[in-house]
Design a protein around this motif. Structure first.
Motif, PDB file in Angstrom:
ATOM      1  N   ALA A 108      -3.560  -4.930  -8.889  1.00  0.00           N
ATOM      2  CA  ALA A 108      -2.729  -4.663 -10.066  1.00  0.00           C
ATOM      3  C   ALA A 108      -1.338  -4.258  -9.602  1.00  0.00           C
ATOM      4  N   SER A 109      -0.350  -4.575 -10.425  1.00  0.00           N
ATOM      5  CA  SER A 109       1.011  -4.115 -10.135  1.00  0.00           C
ATOM      6  C   SER A 109       1.700  -3.846 -11.470  1.00  0.00           C
ATOM      7  N   ALA A 110       2.817  -3.133 -11.400  1.00  0.00           N
ATOM      8  CA  ALA A 110       3.498  -2.718 -12.635  1.00  0.00           C
ATOM      9  C   ALA A 110       3.963  -3.940 -13.420  1.00  0.00           C
ATOM     10  N   TYR A 111       3.808  -3.879 -14.740  1.00  0.00           N
ATOM     11  CA  TYR A 111       4.272  -4.968 -15.612  1.00  0.00           C
ATOM     12  C   TYR A 111       5.781  -4.877 -15.804  1.00  0.00           C
ATOM     13  N   ARG A 112       6.252  -3.716 -16.238  1.00  0.00           N
ATOM     14  CA  ARG A 112       7.676  -3.483 -16.464  1.00  0.00           C
ATOM     15  C   ARG A 112       7.957  -2.020 -16.141  1.00  0.00           C
ATOM     16  N   PRO A 113       9.178  -1.660 -15.784  1.00  0.00           N
ATOM     17  CA  PRO A 113       9.457  -0.258 -15.443  1.00  0.00           C
ATOM     18  C   PRO A 113       9.493   0.689 -16.630  1.00  0.00           C
ATOM     19  N   ARG A 114       9.634   0.171 -17.870  1.00  0.00           N
ATOM     20  CA  ARG A 114       9.763   1.078 -19.029  1.00  0.00           C
ATOM     21  C   ARG A 114       8.489   1.892 -19.211  1.00  0.00           C
ATOM     22  N   VAL A 115       8.681   3.175 -19.532  1.00  0.00           N
ATOM     23  CA  VAL A 115       7.559   4.114 -19.639  1.00  0.00           C
ATOM     24  C   VAL A 115       6.536   3.652 -20.683  1.00  0.00           C
ATOM     25  N   CYS A 116       7.011   3.049 -21.774  1.00  0.00           N
ATOM     26  CA  CYS A 116       6.088   2.631 -22.837  1.00  0.00           C
ATOM     27  C   CYS A 116       5.089   1.601 -22.338  1.00  0.00           C
ATOM     28  N   TYR A 117       5.395   0.918 -21.266  1.00  0.00           N
ATOM     29  CA  TYR A 117       4.493  -0.117 -20.741  1.00  0.00           C
ATOM     30  C   TYR A 117       3.660   0.375 -19.553  1.00  0.00           C
ATOM     31  N   ALA A 118       3.603   1.685 -19.364  1.00  0.00           N
ATOM     32  CA  ALA A 118       2.952   2.218 -18.155  1.00  0.00           C
ATOM     33  C   ALA A 118       1.487   1.836 -18.053  1.00  0.00           C
ATOM     34  N   GLY A 119       0.843   1.570 -19.196  1.00  0.00           N
ATOM     35  CA  GLY A 119      -0.587   1.231 -19.161  1.00  0.00           C
ATOM     36  C   GLY A 119      -0.854  -0.259 -19.140  1.00  0.00           C
ATOM     37  N   ILE A 120       0.174  -1.046 -18.863  1.00  0.00           N
ATOM     38  CA  ILE A 120      -0.016  -2.492 -18.722  1.00  0.00           C
ATOM     39  C   ILE A 120       0.157  -2.838 -17.254  1.00  0.00           C
ATOM     40  N   ALA A 121      -0.786  -3.605 -16.734  1.00  0.00           N
ATOM     41  CA  ALA A 121      -0.675  -4.039 -15.336  1.00  0.00           C
ATOM     42  C   ALA A 121      -0.750  -5.552 -15.269  1.00  0.00           C
ATOM     43  N   PHE A 177       0.828  -1.213   0.000  1.00  0.00           N
ATOM     44  CA  PHE A 177       0.000   0.000   0.000  1.00  0.00           C
ATOM     45  C   PHE A 177       0.864   1.265   0.000  1.00  0.00           C
ATOM     46  N   LEU A 178       2.063   1.169   0.556  1.00  0.00           N
ATOM     47  CA  LEU A 178       2.920   2.350   0.686  1.00  0.00           C
ATOM     48  C   LEU A 178       3.849   2.537  -0.522  1.00  0.00           C
ATOM     49  N   ALA A 179       3.849   1.591  -1.454  1.00  0.00           N
ATOM     50  CA  ALA A 179       4.744   1.690  -2.622  1.00  0.00           C
ATOM     51  C   ALA A 179       4.436   2.963  -3.405  1.00  0.00           C
ATOM     52  N   SER A 180       5.475   3.510  -4.042  1.00  0.00           N
ATOM     53  CA  SER A 180       5.324   4.817  -4.698  1.00  0.00           C
ATOM     54  C   SER A 180       4.287   4.789  -5.826  1.00  0.00           C
ATOM     55  N   ASP A 181       4.096   3.612  -6.469  1.00  0.00           N
ATOM     56  CA  ASP A 181       3.144   3.552  -7.584  1.00  0.00           C
ATOM     57  C   ASP A 181       1.795   2.963  -7.168  1.00  0.00           C
ATOM     58  N   ALA A 182       1.564   2.830  -5.855  1.00  0.00           N
ATOM     59  CA  ALA A 182       0.338   2.157  -5.397  1.00  0.00           C
ATOM     60  C   ALA A 182      -0.917   2.905  -5.845  1.00  0.00           C
ATOM     61  N   ALA A 183      -0.862   4.220  -5.860  1.00  0.00           N
ATOM     62  CA  ALA A 183      -2.074   5.006  -6.133  1.00  0.00           C
ATOM     63  C   ALA A 183      -2.614   4.745  -7.540  1.00  0.00           C
ATOM     64  N   ARG A 184      -1.741   4.384  -8.476  1.00  0.00           N
ATOM     65  CA  ARG A 184      -2.233   4.182  -9.845  1.00  0.00           C
ATOM     66  C   ARG A 184      -2.550   2.724 -10.168  1.00  0.00           C
ATOM     67  N   HIS A 185      -2.452   1.863  -9.163  1.00  0.00           N
ATOM     68  CA  HIS A 185      -2.754   0.449  -9.384  1.00  0.00           C
ATOM     69  C   HIS A 185      -3.916   0.006  -8.499  1.00  0.00           C
ATOM     70  N   PRO A 186      -5.073  -0.297  -9.093  1.00  0.00           N
ATOM     71  CA  PRO A 186      -6.224  -0.699  -8.284  1.00  0.00           C
ATOM     72  C   PRO A 186      -5.915  -1.908  -7.388  1.00  0.00           C
ATOM     73  N   PHE A 187      -6.451  -1.833  -6.182  1.00  0.00           N
ATOM     74  CA  PHE A 187      -6.287  -2.906  -5.183  1.00  0.00           C
ATOM     75  C   PHE A 187      -7.640  -2.995  -4.477  1.00  0.00           C
ATOM     76  N   LEU A 188      -8.393  -4.020  -4.785  1.00  0.00           N
ATOM     77  CA  LEU A 188      -9.759  -4.136  -4.271  1.00  0.00           C
ATOM     78  C   LEU A 188      -9.872  -5.345  -3.349  1.00  0.00           C
ATOM     79  N   VAL A 189     -10.783  -5.255  -2.395  1.00  0.00           N
ATOM     80  CA  VAL A 189     -11.074  -6.412  -1.538  1.00  0.00           C
ATOM     81  C   VAL A 189     -12.558  -6.743  -1.632  1.00  0.00           C
ATOM     82  N   ALA A 190     -12.867  -8.015  -1.350  1.00  0.00           N
ATOM     83  CA  ALA A 190     -14.259  -8.470  -1.262  1.00  0.00           C
ATOM     84  C   ALA A 190     -14.561  -8.736   0.202  1.00  0.00           C
ATOM     85  N   GLU A 191     -15.693  -8.220   0.650  1.00  0.00           N
ATOM     86  CA  GLU A 191     -16.134  -8.474   2.023  1.00  0.00           C
ATOM     87  C   GLU A 191     -17.462  -9.222   1.981  1.00  0.00           C
TER      88      GLU A 191
END
Ligand SMILES: CC(C)(COP(=O)(O)OP(=O)(O)OC[C@H]1O[C@@H](n2cnc3c(N)ncnc32)[C@H](O)[C@@H]1OP(=O)(O)O)[C@@H](O)C(=O)NCCC(=O)NCCS
Length: 180
Positions: free
Chosen positions: A81-94, A52-66
């Motif tokens: 979701a988490s980053a696929y690769r660090p390269r900028v061209c892949y920023a929209g892949i999770a 949750f504290l990772a620098s890119d957490a805000a742009r990666h959805p993290f949902l729970v079911a209750e």
């Protein structure tokens, strides 16, 4: 707190640091089952807190079911979701991971999570989400098929788990509205 969806007897909402303990417990059940991941090191609540504290957490959805438990609502699954690769061209892949507690599996909790997760990824600007699944993990393959994922192919002998080389199936889903 955002409730994304109410479906199949559960509520899907954003995960938060206070959920770290059940998230870790559910993940550890998946690790012990040896059908979901090459990971063998179980996680603590502190490990999950760091997600949750990772620098890119805000742009990666993290949902729970209750679901309703005996006295109160309990977290019974999560998708992240988490980053696929660090390269900028892949920023929209999770990449994503989805885990449901053993006692709640087969009750469409995973289905509810994915139903909320895909639009959340769309809102986050993702154009593709992908994962890798053990071929024997029929529940995960069915879940992905139900939610529009394509099986791209196999990575052969991708890694070794408990001394046995295992293949994985690559699955991907385009989010076409973000490709226009
Ligand atoms: C994979 C997982 C997330 C699916 O969530 P779930 O809540 O159990 O699944 P659902 O009840 O929503 O069912 C989803 C689909 O899987 C099918 N399914 C469920 N359990 C199944 C099983 N044991 N064998 C075969 N298919 C199964 C359902 O019939 C459904 O298919 P349909 O939509 O075509 O009817 C869950 O089983 C789980 O956490 N497993 C352990 C961790 C894991 O493998 N995670 C995925 C890592 S890639």
């Amino acid at each position: 707190m955002t409730i994304h969806l109410e479906r199949n007897g559960c509520w899907i909402r954003d995960g938060e640091p206070a959920d770290a303990e059940p998230i870790a417990a559910i993940y550890n059940e998946g690790i012990r089952g040896r059908q979901a991941t090459f990971e063998t090191t179980e996680r603590t609540a502190d490990d999950v807190m760091s997600w949750f504290l990772a620098s890119d957490a805000a742009r990666h959805p993290f949902l729970v079911a209750e679901r309703d438990g005996v006295t109160d609502r309990q977290v019974v699954g999560w998708v992240r979701a988490s980053a696929y690769r660090p390269r900028v061209c892949y920023a929209g892949i999770a990449e994503f991971s989805v885990y449901v507690s053993a006692s709640a599996r087969g009750a469409r909790v995973g289905d509810a999570l994915m139903t909320a997760f895909i639009p959340a990824c769309e809102r986050a600007g993702m154009w593709k989400i992908l994962s890798r699944i053990f071929p024997e993990n029929l529940a995960s393959r069915a879940l992905c098929a139900r939610h529009g994922f394509r099986e791209v192919g196999y990575y052969e002998k991708h890694a070794s788990l408990d001394g046995a080389w295992r293949d994985v199936v690559i699955v991907e889903r385009l989010i076409t509205t973000n490709l226009i």
